[in-house]
Design a protein around this motif. Structure first.
Motif: not given
Length: 128
Positions: A21-31, A39-47
């Motif tokens: 999951a961390t590698t996906l974030c570092r590779g730019g595969h998660v927005r 990887a350390a970015q916070q996600v909230k309900v509704g995002d």
């Protein structure tokens, strides 16, 4: 309340391990909401979370904050799948065959093949 995106991706079973999951974030595969996520970015309900898995973009809306990994049925409660359905089977070509010994496809041929398979590279969120 919020949770780290890599932890959430792992907890809802989009990645097999936390390090993946961390590698996906570092590779730019998660927005998150259209912006590249660290990887350390916070996600909230509704995002809205977009994850590129196996060459396809998956779109999810965060319905709950999971901090621990549970069963698949339990994980499904934490997101809504907004991914559009794939094109019907009749719209896709049956099989794409290259001549044996033709060598590797050129960049232009590869893009044409991807377009035929329905994985248009220009429509990918990584090129935005």
């Amino acid at each position: 309340m919020s949770v780290r995106i890599d932890s959430w991706v792992w907890a809802v079973r989009l990645a097999k391990t936390r390090s993946q999951a961390t590698t996906l974030c570092r590779g730019g595969h998660v927005r998150i909401n259209g912006n590249a996520a660290k990887a350390a970015q916070q996600v909230k309900v509704g995002d809205e979370v977009r994850v590129r898995l196996h060459g396809f973009d998956k779109i999810y809306r965060v319905a709950g904050l999971a901090t621990r990994r549970g069963s698949a049925t339990e994980a499904a409660q934490y997101f809504e799948d907004l991914t559009p359905p794939p094109p019907a089977r009749v719209d896709r070509p049956a099989d794409i065959v290259r001549d044996r010994g033709a060598g590797r496809p050129t960049k232009r041929e590869r893009r044409d093949l991807e377009r035929l398979r329905g994985r248009d590279a220009e429509a990918s969120f990584t090129d935005e």
